[in-house]
Design a protein around this motif. Structure first.
Motif, PDB file in Angstrom:
ATOM      1  N   ILE A  23       0.878  -1.277   0.063  1.00 39.54           N
ATOM      2  CA  ILE A  23       0.190   0.113  -0.038  1.00 39.54           C
ATOM      3  C   ILE A  23       0.447   1.465   0.147  1.00 39.54           C
ATOM      4  N   VAL A  65      -5.562   1.823   5.489  1.00 40.59           N
ATOM      5  CA  VAL A  65      -6.982   0.404   4.876  1.00 40.59           C
ATOM      6  C   VAL A  65      -7.351  -0.153   5.538  1.00 40.59           C
ATOM      7  N   SER A  72     -12.847  -3.578  -3.646  1.00 40.80           N
ATOM      8  CA  SER A  72     -12.067  -2.089  -3.496  1.00 40.80           C
ATOM      9  C   SER A  72     -13.743  -1.630  -2.835  1.00 40.80           C
ATOM     10  N   ASP A  74     -11.750   0.146   2.150  1.00 44.86           N
ATOM     11  CA  ASP A  74     -11.429  -1.219   2.505  1.00 44.86           C
ATOM     12  C   ASP A  74     -11.129  -2.151   0.987  1.00 44.86           C
ATOM     13  N   THR A 116      -5.849  -0.722  -4.259  1.00 43.31           N
ATOM     14  CA  THR A 116      -5.501  -0.064  -3.417  1.00 43.31           C
ATOM     15  C   THR A 116      -5.697   1.394  -4.391  1.00 43.31           C
ATOM     16  N   LEU A 139      -8.964   2.372  -4.478  1.00 39.18           N
ATOM     17  CA  LEU A 139      -9.515   3.146  -3.228  1.00 39.18           C
ATOM     18  C   LEU A 139      -9.199   4.565  -3.869  1.00 39.18           C
TER      19      LEU A 139
END
Length: 152
Positions: free
Chosen positions: A25, A40, A68, A84, A115, A118
């Motif tokens: 991440i 996260v 996601s 998440d 990610t 996200l």
């Protein structure tokens, strides 16, 4: 530096550690220096939980590798939660085997891919997919992981 809430809801001994998740991440966030959200939740799940979430949130009644869920706080509530990720271990393990990839490398790809979602990246349109996949390739190359989009 990423803060990861690692939740394990599957019985498996080949799951990535909290440190590995945070590293992957962090590598995405390093490409987004203006991003202030760095927390996260990564939930590692079984097939039934993945399938239920995929059905309920995406209308697809099948398990999937990664889901996601971006977090959108009201502007007046400064919470550093990015969102998440829900990762189905069985699907990721099966894909790694089918694609002849080490499991840890495929997990890295799924976490990086999730990610990026996200952060608002998508791959529905071809031009969006090109941007997202290039970012994935660049980040994975930093981990010495081969291009996941090349046919093996």
């Amino acid at each position: 530096m990423a803060v990861v809430d690692r939740q394990v809801a599957v019985d498996a001994n080949t799951l990535p550690s909290e440190a590995e998740l945070a590293d992957w991440i962090d590598r995405v966030l390093a490409h987004h220096p203006a991003e202030t959200r760095h927390e996260v939740t990564v939930r590692l799940v079984d097939v039934s939980e993945s399938q239920a979430l995929n059905r309920d949130y995406r209308g697809k009644d099948t398990p999937t590798n990664v889901l996601s869920f971006p977090f959108e706080a009201p502007p007046e509530v400064p919470i550093p939660l990015l969102g998440d990720l829900v990762i189905c271990h069985a699907v990721v393990a099966q894909e790694a085997q089918q694609q002849h990839k080490p499991l840890a490398q495929h997990y890295a790809h799924m976490v990086i891919h999730g990610t990026l979602h996200l952060l608002g990246y998508d791959h529905i349109e071809d031009d969006e997919a090109e941007v997202m996949e290039k970012m994935e390739r660049d980040i994975l190359a930093g981990l010495e992981i081969p291009d996941p989009y090349l046919e093996s």
